[in-house]
Design a protein around this motif. Structure first.
Motif, PDB file in Angstrom:
ATOM      1  N   SER A 225       0.820  -1.212   0.000  1.00  0.00           N
ATOM      2  CA  SER A 225       0.000   0.000   0.000  1.00  0.00           C
ATOM      3  C   SER A 225       0.854   1.262   0.000  1.00  0.00           C
ATOM      4  O   SER A 225       0.356   2.344  -0.303  1.00  0.00           O
ATOM      5  N   LEU A 226       2.149   1.119   0.297  1.00  0.00           N
ATOM      6  CA  LEU A 226       3.042   2.272   0.263  1.00  0.00           C
ATOM      7  C   LEU A 226       4.097   2.160  -0.828  1.00  0.00           C
ATOM      8  O   LEU A 226       4.327   3.097  -1.579  1.00  0.00           O
ATOM      9  N   MET A 227       4.734   0.990  -0.928  1.00  0.00           N
ATOM     10  CA  MET A 227       5.946   0.901  -1.743  1.00  0.00           C
ATOM     11  C   MET A 227       5.812   0.068  -3.007  1.00  0.00           C
ATOM     12  O   MET A 227       6.612   0.197  -3.914  1.00  0.00           O
ATOM     13  N   GLY A 228       4.869  -0.836  -3.084  1.00  0.00           N
ATOM     14  CA  GLY A 228       4.790  -1.671  -4.261  1.00  0.00           C
ATOM     15  C   GLY A 228       5.860  -2.752  -4.265  1.00  0.00           C
ATOM     16  O   GLY A 228       6.644  -2.901  -3.324  1.00  0.00           O
ATOM     17  N   THR A 229       5.918  -3.509  -5.356  1.00  0.00           N
ATOM     18  CA  THR A 229       6.771  -4.695  -5.407  1.00  0.00           C
ATOM     19  C   THR A 229       8.251  -4.357  -5.495  1.00  0.00           C
ATOM     20  O   THR A 229       9.069  -4.881  -4.727  1.00  0.00           O
ATOM     21  N   PHE A 230       8.629  -3.486  -6.414  1.00  0.00           N
ATOM     22  CA  PHE A 230      10.045  -3.274  -6.664  1.00  0.00           C
ATOM     23  C   PHE A 230      10.753  -2.558  -5.525  1.00  0.00           C
ATOM     24  O   PHE A 230      11.855  -2.962  -5.112  1.00  0.00           O
ATOM     25  N   LEU A 231      10.165  -1.500  -4.995  1.00  0.00           N
ATOM     26  CA  LEU A 231      10.833  -0.788  -3.906  1.00  0.00           C
ATOM     27  C   LEU A 231      10.873  -1.650  -2.646  1.00  0.00           C
ATOM     28  O   LEU A 231      11.830  -1.574  -1.860  1.00  0.00           O
ATOM     29  N   THR A 232       9.860  -2.496  -2.441  1.00  0.00           N
ATOM     30  CA  THR A 232       9.873  -3.432  -1.316  1.00  0.00           C
ATOM     31  C   THR A 232      11.068  -4.372  -1.413  1.00  0.00           C
ATOM     32  O   THR A 232      11.787  -4.609  -0.435  1.00  0.00           O
ATOM     33  N   PHE A 233      11.307  -4.929  -2.615  1.00  0.00           N
ATOM     34  CA  PHE A 233      12.452  -5.822  -2.796  1.00  0.00           C
ATOM     35  C   PHE A 233      13.773  -5.056  -2.745  1.00  0.00           C
ATOM     36  O   PHE A 233      14.803  -5.609  -2.364  1.00  0.00           O
ATOM     37  N   HIS A 234      13.767  -3.797  -3.151  1.00  0.00           N
ATOM     38  CA  HIS A 234      14.969  -2.966  -3.037  1.00  0.00           C
ATOM     39  C   HIS A 234      15.409  -2.881  -1.574  1.00  0.00           C
ATOM     40  O   HIS A 234      16.594  -3.013  -1.257  1.00  0.00           O
ATOM     41  N   LEU A 235      14.445  -2.706  -0.670  1.00  0.00           N
ATOM     42  CA  LEU A 235      14.767  -2.661   0.757  1.00  0.00           C
ATOM     43  C   LEU A 235      15.227  -4.016   1.272  1.00  0.00           C
ATOM     44  O   LEU A 235      16.014  -4.089   2.220  1.00  0.00           O
ATOM     45  N   ALA A 236      14.721  -5.103   0.657  1.00  0.00           N
ATOM     46  CA  ALA A 236      15.104  -6.441   1.096  1.00  0.00           C
ATOM     47  C   ALA A 236      16.584  -6.722   0.858  1.00  0.00           C
ATOM     48  O   ALA A 236      17.153  -7.636   1.462  1.00  0.00           O
ATOM     49  N   GLY A 237      17.210  -5.942  -0.017  1.00  0.00           N
ATOM     50  CA  GLY A 237      18.635  -6.123  -0.290  1.00  0.00           C
ATOM     51  C   GLY A 237      19.534  -5.426   0.701  1.00  0.00           C
ATOM     52  O   GLY A 237      20.765  -5.458   0.548  1.00  0.00           O
ATOM     53  N   GLY A 238      18.947  -4.805   1.734  1.00  0.00           N
ATOM     54  CA  GLY A 238      19.765  -4.098   2.710  1.00  0.00           C
ATOM     55  C   GLY A 238      20.382  -2.851   2.109  1.00  0.00           C
ATOM     56  O   GLY A 238      19.888  -2.308   1.105  1.00  0.00           O
ATOM     57  N   GLU A 239      21.486  -2.380   2.659  1.00  0.00           N
ATOM     58  CA  GLU A 239      22.114  -1.133   2.206  1.00  0.00           C
ATOM     59  C   GLU A 239      22.488  -1.159   0.722  1.00  0.00           C
ATOM     60  O   GLU A 239      22.309  -0.157   0.026  1.00  0.00           O
ATOM     61  N   PRO A 240      22.978  -2.286   0.170  1.00  0.00           N
ATOM     62  CA  PRO A 240      23.297  -2.306  -1.270  1.00  0.00           C
ATOM     63  C   PRO A 240      22.059  -2.273  -2.166  1.00  0.00           C
ATOM     64  O   PRO A 240      22.167  -2.056  -3.364  1.00  0.00           O
ATOM     65  N   GLY A 241      20.876  -2.557  -1.614  1.00  0.00           N
ATOM     66  CA  GLY A 241      19.641  -2.429  -2.367  1.00  0.00           C
ATOM     67  C   GLY A 241      19.338  -3.563  -3.326  1.00  0.00           C
ATOM     68  O   GLY A 241      19.683  -4.726  -3.087  1.00  0.00           O
ATOM     69  N   MET A 242      18.676  -3.222  -4.431  1.00  0.00           N
ATOM     70  CA  MET A 242      18.150  -4.215  -5.357  1.00  0.00           C
ATOM     71  C   MET A 242      19.218  -5.127  -5.939  1.00  0.00           C
ATOM     72  O   MET A 242      18.997  -6.329  -6.118  1.00  0.00           O
ATOM     73  N   ARG A 243      20.407  -4.604  -6.246  1.00  0.00           N
ATOM     74  CA  ARG A 243      21.441  -5.438  -6.846  1.00  0.00           C
ATOM     75  C   ARG A 243      21.797  -6.607  -5.934  1.00  0.00           C
ATOM     76  O   ARG A 243      21.921  -7.754  -6.362  1.00  0.00           O
TER      77      ARG A 243
END
Length: 318
Positions: A225-243
């Motif tokens: 409801s706030l971030m959607g799929t891609f930004l949610t997974f970006h956060l799942a990568g920790g500080e390095p992010g989506m990569r």
């Protein structure tokens, strides 16, 4: 000067457009050949009006600004925007859109609420001004959810899409211009993927409908409801992010966890889904559940809008 929305077809989606436009202070003229349509529509608007009032009505907003026309041609007289909502059958939509194209002033936009058809297919039999026939696909409940997918066809000009964005923004919507035609547009393709997987889980006896809904309600749904799929997974990568997320979890995409094709809708599967939903409804009518959903959405929208970008459309960073 007041604006007029002409609504053709008054099922759940058509009535949702009517309620939204009335709440924004527009005049609404509707047409539906069913003699019961006016009664159903007014009951629908009455059921939705409390939530719309809590969300905030525009100046002059009133259910009394709705009237029904006796013909499709009469319904589009004086329209600023036309919204078609007939059943999802391509031949029927072409027939109605061709009639609308012939009846309406050629500079009046015609949006189709279709959830799956491409606009070029819808424009095919329109000869007067085919480019103004576009997809304008909303989400239920239309009177509360702000997203509308706008898709132009082969005959549609960028100027017509720009005008469409302006009109739907005037209805307090957030237009998402789809870059190119594709069946199902964007959001429904995503929802269908989840829906197919959910049916497999029920069919295989892994979970009930209630358990699957709980997985969404208390987990991913809150984040989406706030971030959607891609930004949610970006956060799942920790500080390095989506990569980093893709490096760590990407290989799992090749594992046979999901089933891309929908299961056969056997009598047993249909019974399981229906019985599960009836258990979840717990004897509450659809109107009661609508009001419960709307009350929740009004409060959720009030919170979410504090965090949404100020951009008029969906060009900003979410």
């Amino acid at each position: 000067m007041s604006q007029q929305l002409s609504v053709i077809g008054t099922g759940v989606i058509g009535n949702g457009w009517i309620a939204r436009a009335l709440a924004r202070g527009w005049d609404v003229v509707a047409f539906d050949p069913d003699p019961e349509a006016p009664r159903r529509t007014r009951a629908f608007v009455e059921n939705a009006w409390e939530s719309l009032t809590r969300q905030g009505l525009a100046e002059g907003a009133s259910p009394e600004r709705l009237r029904f026309a006796e013909s499709l041609e009469a319904a589009v007289e004086g329209a600023d925007l036309i919204q078609e909502n007939v059943p999802e059958r391509l031949s029927l939509k072409r027939e109605i859109l061709t009639a609308l194209d012939a009846a309406a002033n050629p500079d009046i936009l015609i949006g189709s609420s279709t959830s799956g058809f491409k606009p070029s297919d819808l424009q095919q039999d329109c000869t007067r001004a085919p480019g103004r026939v576009i997809v304008a696909h909303p989400f239920n409940p239309v009177y509360l959810l702000p997203l509308v997918e706008l898709v132009g066809g082969d005959a549609t000009t960028p100027e017509e899409i720009t005008r469409a964005r302006d009109y739907y923004q005037a209805l307090a919507m957030r237009p998402l211009v789809v870059r190119r035609e594709i069946e199902g547009h964007i959001a429904d393709r995503l929802m269908e993927a989840l829906w197919r997987e959910a049916l497999h889980l029920v069919n295989d006896g892994v979970a009930t409908t209630e358990e699957i809904d709980a997985a969404v309600i208390y987990g991913c749904g809150l984040r989406w409801s706030l971030m959607g799929t891609f930004l949610t997974f970006h956060l799942a990568g920790g500080e390095p992010g989506m990569r980093h997320m893709l490096e760590q979890f990407g290989p799992a995409l090749k594992l046979p966890w999901t089933k891309l094709e929908a299961p056969e809708l056997t009598t047993q599967l249909i019974d399981r889904v229906v019985e599960g939903c009836e258990h979840q409804a717990a004897g509450r009518s659809v109107a009661e559940l609508d009001r419960r959903r709307d009350e929740f959405l009004v409060e959720l929208l009030g919170l979410a809008q504090k965090y949404w970008p100020e951009a008029e459309g969906l060009e900003g960073r979410i």
